[in-house]
Structures are given as structure tokens and as C-alpha cells.
Motif scaffolding. Structure first.
Motif, PDB file in Angstrom:
ATOM      1  N   ALA A 108      -7.030  -0.582 -18.151  1.00 57.03           N
ATOM      2  CA  ALA A 108      -7.576   0.565 -18.930  1.00 57.03           C
ATOM      3  C   ALA A 108      -7.545   1.983 -18.548  1.00 57.03           C
ATOM      4  CB  ALA A 108      -9.176   0.071 -19.442  1.00 57.03           C
ATOM      5  N   GLN A 109      -7.657   2.108 -17.105  1.00 53.35           N
ATOM      6  CA  GLN A 109      -7.672   3.418 -16.277  1.00 53.35           C
ATOM      7  C   GLN A 109      -6.220   3.732 -16.497  1.00 53.35           C
ATOM      8  OE1 GLN A 109      -9.417   2.287 -12.571  1.00 53.35           O
ATOM      9  NE2 GLN A 109     -11.557   3.293 -13.137  1.00 53.35           N
ATOM     10  N   ALA A 110      -5.296   2.898 -16.134  1.00 48.84           N
ATOM     11  CA  ALA A 110      -3.830   3.145 -16.223  1.00 48.84           C
ATOM     12  C   ALA A 110      -3.393   3.866 -17.285  1.00 48.84           C
ATOM     13  CB  ALA A 110      -2.935   2.153 -15.640  1.00 48.84           C
ATOM     14  N   GLN A 111      -3.834   3.306 -18.623  1.00 48.87           N
ATOM     15  CA  GLN A 111      -3.575   3.623 -19.812  1.00 48.87           C
ATOM     16  C   GLN A 111      -3.708   5.100 -20.124  1.00 48.87           C
ATOM     17  OE1 GLN A 111      -5.431   0.680 -22.254  1.00 48.87           O
ATOM     18  NE2 GLN A 111      -3.379   0.083 -23.035  1.00 48.87           N
ATOM     19  N   VAL A 112      -5.095   5.301 -19.653  1.00 52.16           N
ATOM     20  CA  VAL A 112      -5.739   6.815 -19.719  1.00 52.16           C
ATOM     21  C   VAL A 112      -4.914   7.599 -18.887  1.00 52.16           C
ATOM     22  CG1 VAL A 112      -7.778   8.260 -19.173  1.00 52.16           C
ATOM     23  CG2 VAL A 112      -7.943   6.029 -20.158  1.00 52.16           C
ATOM     24  N   LYS A 166       0.235   6.367 -14.530  1.00 51.58           N
ATOM     25  CA  LYS A 166       0.508   6.950 -13.077  1.00 51.58           C
ATOM     26  C   LYS A 166      -0.533   6.584 -11.829  1.00 51.58           C
ATOM     27  CE  LYS A 166       3.028  10.668 -15.197  1.00 51.58           C
ATOM     28  NZ  LYS A 166       3.122  12.325 -15.408  1.00 51.58           N
ATOM     29  N   LYS A 167      -1.578   6.026 -12.157  1.00 56.89           N
ATOM     30  CA  LYS A 167      -2.574   5.819 -11.078  1.00 56.89           C
ATOM     31  C   LYS A 167      -3.585   4.827 -11.836  1.00 56.89           C
ATOM     32  CE  LYS A 167      -5.368   8.969  -9.840  1.00 56.89           C
ATOM     33  NZ  LYS A 167      -5.756  10.243  -9.040  1.00 56.89           N
ATOM     34  N   GLU A 168      -4.144   4.283 -10.758  1.00 62.79           N
ATOM     35  CA  GLU A 168      -5.412   3.194 -11.031  1.00 62.79           C
ATOM     36  C   GLU A 168      -6.521   3.312 -10.064  1.00 62.79           C
ATOM     37  OE1 GLU A 168      -4.044  -0.798 -12.107  1.00 62.79           O
ATOM     38  OE2 GLU A 168      -2.234  -0.241 -12.879  1.00 62.79           O
ATOM     39  N   PRO A 169      -7.405   4.316 -10.603  1.00 61.21           N
ATOM     40  CA  PRO A 169      -8.152   4.717  -9.382  1.00 61.21           C
ATOM     41  C   PRO A 169      -9.191   3.340  -8.728  1.00 61.21           C
ATOM     42  CG  PRO A 169      -8.709   6.041 -11.136  1.00 61.21           C
ATOM     43  CD  PRO A 169      -7.552   5.079 -11.612  1.00 61.21           C
ATOM     44  N   LEU A 170      -9.271   2.299  -9.681  1.00 56.46           N
ATOM     45  CA  LEU A 170     -10.024   0.960  -9.169  1.00 56.46           C
ATOM     46  C   LEU A 170      -9.108   0.339  -8.166  1.00 56.46           C
ATOM     47  CD1 LEU A 170     -12.764  -0.437  -9.229  1.00 56.46           C
ATOM     48  CD2 LEU A 170     -11.613  -1.847 -11.299  1.00 56.46           C
ATOM     49  N   LEU A 171      -7.960   0.316  -8.478  1.00 62.82           N
ATOM     50  CA  LEU A 171      -7.053  -0.305  -7.491  1.00 62.82           C
ATOM     51  C   LEU A 171      -6.775   0.393  -6.255  1.00 62.82           C
ATOM     52  CD1 LEU A 171      -4.545  -2.402  -7.066  1.00 62.82           C
ATOM     53  CD2 LEU A 171      -3.219  -0.940  -8.145  1.00 62.82           C
ATOM     54  N   GLY A 217       4.651   4.174  -8.929  1.00 62.28           N
ATOM     55  CA  GLY A 217       3.266   4.076  -8.656  1.00 62.28           C
ATOM     56  C   GLY A 217       2.779   2.952  -8.586  1.00 62.28           C
ATOM     57  N   PRO A 218       1.602   2.264  -9.310  1.00 64.07           N
ATOM     58  CA  PRO A 218       0.908   1.117  -9.042  1.00 64.07           C
ATOM     59  C   PRO A 218       1.920  -0.289  -9.259  1.00 64.07           C
ATOM     60  CG  PRO A 218      -0.525   2.428 -10.112  1.00 64.07           C
ATOM     61  CD  PRO A 218       0.843   3.076 -10.134  1.00 64.07           C
ATOM     62  N   MET A 219       2.911   0.154 -10.332  1.00 64.44           N
ATOM     63  CA  MET A 219       3.580  -1.137 -10.613  1.00 64.44           C
ATOM     64  C   MET A 219       4.497  -1.658  -9.549  1.00 64.44           C
ATOM     65  SD  MET A 219       2.788  -2.542 -13.180  1.00 64.44           S
ATOM     66  CE  MET A 219       4.016  -3.793 -13.077  1.00 64.44           C
ATOM     67  N   ARG A 234       0.784  -1.245  -0.160  1.00 60.46           N
ATOM     68  CA  ARG A 234      -0.016  -0.092  -0.173  1.00 60.46           C
ATOM     69  C   ARG A 234       0.738   1.332   0.081  1.00 60.46           C
ATOM     70  NH1 ARG A 234      -1.749   3.778   3.156  1.00 60.46           N
ATOM     71  NH2 ARG A 234      -0.692   2.986   5.139  1.00 60.46           N
ATOM     72  N   ARG A 235       1.752   1.431   0.694  1.00 58.09           N
ATOM     73  CA  ARG A 235       2.782   2.231   0.855  1.00 58.09           C
ATOM     74  C   ARG A 235       3.530   2.598  -0.634  1.00 58.09           C
ATOM     75  NH1 ARG A 235       6.662   2.887   6.018  1.00 58.09           N
ATOM     76  NH2 ARG A 235       7.071   4.524   4.818  1.00 58.09           N
ATOM     77  N   ALA A 236       3.804   1.578  -1.250  1.00 57.12           N
ATOM     78  CA  ALA A 236       4.562   1.600  -2.419  1.00 57.12           C
ATOM     79  C   ALA A 236       3.572   2.066  -3.353  1.00 57.12           C
ATOM     80  CB  ALA A 236       5.103   0.406  -2.900  1.00 57.12           C
ATOM     81  N   LEU A 237       2.348   2.036  -3.424  1.00 52.37           N
ATOM     82  CA  LEU A 237       1.231   2.431  -4.542  1.00 52.37           C
ATOM     83  C   LEU A 237       1.334   3.730  -4.176  1.00 52.37           C
ATOM     84  CD1 LEU A 237      -1.078   1.984  -6.162  1.00 52.37           C
ATOM     85  CD2 LEU A 237      -2.785   1.799  -4.237  1.00 52.37           C
ATOM     86  N   TRP A 238       1.525   4.456  -3.209  1.00 49.35           N
ATOM     87  CA  TRP A 238       1.220   5.909  -2.939  1.00 49.35           C
ATOM     88  C   TRP A 238       2.435   6.621  -2.985  1.00 49.35           C
ATOM     89  CZ3 TRP A 238      -3.500   7.386  -3.676  1.00 49.35           C
ATOM     90  CH2 TRP A 238      -4.681   6.773  -3.228  1.00 49.35           C
TER      91      TRP A 238
END
Length: 600
Positions: free
Chosen positions: A495-499, A503-508, A425-427, A416-420
Motif C-alpha cells: 500500500a505504501q509502494a502504491q502511494v 519507488k520506495k517502501e518505508p516499512l521495508l 528499487g524494492p522489487m 540491501r544494496r539492491a534496495l538502495w
């Protein structure tokens, strides 16, 4: 004495004095094994408050301060060194090497900065203010003299290197004097036995004069100096430390030095001792080969690739030939040594099983789950990575199962900390989760997870690509459903990440990383379906609906009991493995296209 030598890298400065000429030279030598033996570097006394009493020492302030007084007190050295000692007080700081009026060859001037500074260099000559150094409260004249000399000669130490100092008279190093070697032998091997009584040696069991003295040793893993905490204890029956005869005492000194030089390793970011198991009385060359192989094996447990490299260097057809060992994690603070964790008598069969399980994790490589070694746990367990990874390693080596509750919270928090916080980012978060899933399989393969629940034996009504993973992980319907929900969500998240340019994935981000109920997971499935209609189309949307339908059905049929920390874990596990699989497929497709283009 050469057997007690410590090998260092850095610089040794030999302070060579010519009393008749009132001349001092500081000669630098590059430190290596030969120079350490040449100048008998056996280390300063381990006790932080003990007087420095060896002519090769790690501080110039010791060489010009405490050491001369200690050596001149010895009857064998007093005649040759006594005239060089300047008595300025009492105690261990009461003596100085008398360099007043000496010409310091090659030195630059060091002006007297203030009246309280007793020494300075002018015209290459060491001057003093005529007052007795060390008369002030808390004053340490050795430090004052050494500071002036270091500034005059420009003494510097390279980062990460050792700095040593030794003394010579008119070109003759003190370490070469028979009187000094005799002094050193008595200091190390005879002084601990002054005034001792006969007893039973804890080392060999022989009745002989024994000493409980542990001051010369750096490893102090046994001590009973709090006997008053045990009312009724017979004081004479329990010495404060292991009682040793002269032969065992000398052997322990040699063994400790061997352990420091050959058996200490950095393992999972901690200091550790690797203790070989097996028969003793080996020839030196056989022992050296065994130690080299054992250390390569231990480093290989931390990073499997290191073991593969070792076997390759040994030549084609080299068999693994695993060795048993004990592993002691410890920390050292001044003169004390404290065991942090330890695992004893790990059999070769256990080592083989661990390597085999880690090697077999390669099947998870397409899903980012191939483990690299026990060192992975430092990354996986976040802020407490080193200490927690150490506990995991001890459990794995000892074959003691782990609680999922011990592993899941720190793993999820790290991801979770890595995500933020990670620039990737998410990767960064998903790679940690996929690696954690790989270790999940390894632990299960080894029977190391408690409360794993009943293994599912049902025939899975899912696509073949998921069936093997569910069987390998022993999933029941609920965990399989959560996993598939994660797979479906990844389709939308990608698909969100591509948009968002990855840099971010709202659903994740909307997943309850710190804990979720099963009801919240079902609501999340509906939210993913709503987002899918916006981000996906055609075959991608059909695939999503198929997977989310399987997930929902399995979750409804699941009867397993999962904690609120486990629910997001299995969901994120599916998400992370699906992303890793997507990236692997993309790389393979790109490589194939490049090969086709190259062929044309």
C-alpha cells in the motif's frame, strides 16, 4: 603436429618475402580451423620470458624479431633463412628480419616522427637511419620495426578476435618446409630430453629416460620447487615436477591441447576444466559424443534451461543419462596456472540429485522461488559473487553441507544494496530474496544446511496456504512467526509502494537488514500495525490483523535460538514471497481479463 593445433577466430597475416626483388607482401587470411592447421598455429611458448621460436606467432614483433634468429640457429633451417637475419645485438632481441630497402606492396608512407625512430616508410620503401637498432638501453628493435610495418600496412585486430602472423619465401610458407616440421618436432619432443637420466615415469610406471621439464605445458598443477621448505627431504627422490617418458610426454601434450579446446568452459564466470570420468580407450566418435553431453550437462548445472534445450535438440524420448566428472576452477597468469577450487569424481548419482532438486523447486514458482541453476549464486552473493558462488558449487557437487552463517550475510547485503542502489528499487531486492528462499529450500531438500535445528512435526494452526511451506522448510514456531510477520508487513508495504509509485517502501526500509533482536522484531510488528490502520481498510485490514495475530502468537511460543542475522532473513523471506505471490496473482488476473475480452 596437426594434433597440437589451436583453433582461433580472427585474421592471419602472411608476410611473403621476395629477396631477389626486395619485395614484401602482407597477405590477410580469415582465421578458422582449416587455416590454423594450414599454418600450424600451436601457440607461442607458454613461458612469458622464453624466446619466440615458432614461425606462426601472435605478434608481428616476434615474427620480425625473435623468431628469425631462433630459426636460423637450427642447422636444418640455417641455409634457407640465414641470409634473411640481421644481427643487431645479442640475446633473444639480438636479431631482426632484414627488410632494409624492401618495397612494401600496398603500404602507405609512415614519416619519421623523431630522430630516435630508426625505421620509416617513404615511397613505399622501408628506410632506416643507418644506425644499428637496439643500441639504446632497454631497446627492443623488433617492436620498433613491427610498429612501422603495422602502421604502413594498416594492421588492425577486431575486438575479441585473434591476430596471427606467419612467414613465407617467394610464395612458399615456411610451415610447409620439411626442414621446419622436423625442427618443430625436435623442439617440442626431443629438446626436453637432452641430457636427462633414466628413472621411473610417473605416467606409465616404466623405467626409461624421463624429463621433469614442464616449460612446454600450459597447465602446471603439480610442482615441488620449494623443497628447501622441508628439512631432511631426499632431494633426488622428489623431482621438481612429474617425471615423464617420451611417450607419456607426447601424450600429455596432445591431451593438454584436447583439454584446452574441448574441456575448458566458463562456469560461474570462472575458467574451469571439466574432466570426464569413466572408462578410457574409447573410439574417437564415442569420446566426442560423451564430451558434448558432459559439457551440456555442466552448462545445465549453471542454467537448467540449457540442459532442457540440449535434451530437446537430441530428440524426443532422449534420456538424461547423467555422467560423472571432476571440475577444476583455475586462473592463469602468464606461464603459471593456479587452482582456485576443485571437486573430484562427482558421481552421476550426485548430478541427478542436483538436477532433480532444482527441477522440483518449480513448486515455489508462485512465490518467486524457482531456481534457474548454480549461476543464481553469482547474483545472490553480491561483490564476492564469483568466488563465493564457486565455493557453493563445490560444496553442492561434493555433497558437503554449508553453514547458514556463510550464506545469509552476503545474501542480505546484496539485497540491501539492491534496495538502495537499483533503479528498480524494492522489487530488485525482493526478487533476490525470493530466489534466495528458493535455494534455501533446495539446500534443505539436499540436506546441505548445517545447524538447521529440529524439524517441526507439529500440526500447524494456520491457513493451508502457509502450512505446506512451513512443513517444506521445516520451520519451528519462531521462524514461522517471523515469516508471517513479513507477510503481514508486505500488505502495508505494498500500500505504501502504491502511494510512492513503487519507488520506495518505508516499512521495508525500516527492517534491520544487518541484524535484529527478537525484541526489535516485536516492536516492528507493532509499528506495522500502526501503519496498517492508516494504509489498509476493510477486508485488507482484517486480513492483516489475522496474519499479524498468528505471527505474534507463534513468535511468543517459539523456543528456537536464532542469530540476529537470521531474524531479519526469515522476516524478509515472508515479505519477498508474499510480494512475488501478489504479482503472480495480478498477472493471472490480467491475462484472464484479456482472454475474456478477446473472446467477446
Amino acid at each position: 603436429m596437426e594434433d597440437l593445433v589451436q583453433v582461433e577466430e580472427g585474421t592471419l597475416y602472411l608476410l611473403d618475402l621476395y629477396p631477389k626483388k626486395r619485395l614484401a607482401r602482407l597477405i590477410p587470411y580469415e582465421l578458422d580451423g582449416e587455416k590454423c592447421r594450414r599454418f600450424l598455429w600451436i601457440g607461442d611458448p607458454p613461458q612469458s620470458q622464453a624466446q619466440r621460436d615458432r614461425v606462426t606467432t601472435k605478434e608481428l614483433r616476434y615474427l620480425v624479431g625473435q623468431v628469425p634468429g631462433a630459426l636460423a640457429n637450427d642447422p636444418g633451417l640455417r641455409e634457407r633463412l640465414g641470409h634473411l637475419v640481421w644481427n643487431v645485438g645479442t640475446g633473444k632481441h639480438g636479431s631482426l628480419l632484414d627488410l632494409r630497402g624492401y618495397r612494401l606492396e600496398g603500404a602507405k608512407d609512415v614519416p619519421r616522427a623523431q630522430d630516435s625512430q630508426p625505421f620509416w616508410v617513404e615511397g613505399g620503401i622501408l628506410h632506416w637511419d643507418g644506425k644499428a637498432p637496439g643500441t639504446g638501453k632497454g631497446s627492443k628493435p623488433g617492436e620498433e620495426l613491427a610498429g612501422t610495418l603495422e602502421a604502413a600496412w594498416g594492421v588492425r585486430v577486431a575486438r575479441g578476435k585473434r591476430l596471427l602472423f606467419s612467414l613465407a619465401l617467394e610464395g612458399s610458407p615456411v610451415v610447409d618446409w620439411p626442414e621446419y616440421r622436423d625442427y618443430l618436432r625436435r623442439l617440442l619432443l626431443e629438446r626436453p630430453f637432452q641430457g636427462v637420466k633414466e628413472g621411473i615415469c610417473h605416467g606409465c610406471g616404466v623405467q626409461a629416460p624421463v624429463t621433469p621439464e614442464t616449460a612446454p605445458f600450459r597447465y602446471k598443477f603439480y610442482i615441488t620447487d620449494k623443497k628447501n621448505f622441508a628439512p631432511g627431504l631426499v632431494d633426488e627422490a622428489f623431482p621438481k615436477a612429474l617425471a615423464l617418458c617420451k611417450e607419456c610426454f607426447a601424450s600429455l601434450l596432445l591431451g593438454e591441447r584436447f583439454a584446452e579446446e574441448k574441456l575448458e568452459v566458463s562456469f560461474l564466470g570462472q575458467r574451469a576444466l571439466v574432466l570426464p570420468e569413466g572408462e578410457g580407450n574409447l573410439r574417437l566418435e564415442v569420446l566426442a559424443h560423451r564430451v558434448d553431453r558432459l559439457l551440456a550437462q555442466v552448462r545445465g548445472l549453471e542454467k537448467v534451461e540449457a540442459w532442457r534445450d540440449f535434451l530437446q535438440r537430441m530428440g524426443p524420448g532422449t534420456k538424461a543419462g547423467f555422467l560423472g566428472f571432476s571440475l577444476v576452477f583455475f586462473e592463469r597468469s602468464q606461464a603459471s596456472t593456479k587452482v582456485q577450487e576443485a571437486v573430484y569424481e562427482v558421481p552421476p548419482s550426485r548430478v541427478e540429485v542436483l538436477f532433480q532438486a532444482m527441477e522440483e523447486s518449480r513448486w515455489l514458482s508462485p512465490w518467486g522461488g524457482e531456481v534457474e541453476g548454480l549461476g543464481d549464486w553469482v547474483r545472490l552473493l553480491g561483490d564476492g559473487g564469483y568466488a563465493s558462488a564457486m565455493k557453493v558449487a563445490v560444496h553442492l557437487l561434493a555433497g558437503v553441507p554449508l553453514e547458514r552463517g556463510f550464506l545469509l550475510p552476503p545474501l542480505l547485503e546484496t539485497a540491501r544494496r539492491a534496495l538502495w542502489e537499483s533503479s528498480r528499487g524494492p522489487m530488485a531486492a525482493l526478487e533476490l530474496l525470493a530466489l534466495g528462499a528458493g535455494w534455501h529450500w533446495v539446500l534443505r531438500r539436499l540436506g546441505m544446511l548445517r545447524e538447521e535445528g529440529a524439524e517441526s512435526k507439529q500440526a500447524w494452526d494456520v491457513a493451508e496456504e502457509y502450512r505446506k511451506r512451513f512443513e517444506e522448510y521445516g520451520f519451528g514456531p519462531l521462524r514461522a512467526g517471523l515469516y508471517l510477520l513479513g507477510v503481514a508487513m508486505e500488505m502495508v508495504g505494498h500500500a505504501q509502494a502504491q502511494v510512492a509509485e513503487y519507488k520506495k517502501e518505508p516499512l521495508l526500509e525500516s527492517i534491520g537488514w544487518e541484524g535484529m533482536s527478537l525484541l526489535e522484531a516485536r516492536h516492528l510488528a507493532q509499528r506495522a500495525a500502526d501503519r496498517a490502520s492508516h494504509y489498509l481498510e476493510g477486508g485488507d485490514l482484517s486480513r492483516f490483523l489475522e496474519v499479524v495475530g498468528m505471527a505474534t502468537d507463534l513468535m511468543e511460543r517459539g523456543e528456537e535460538r536464532l542469530s540476529q542475522r537470521e531474524i531479519p532473513y526469515y522476516l524478509l523471506m515472508g515479505y519477498a514471497q508474499a510480494r512475488a505471490r501478489r504479482l503472480q496473482a495480478g498477472k493471472a488476473k490480467k491475462q484472464q481479463a484479456e482472454e475474456v475480452a478477446h473472446g467477446e
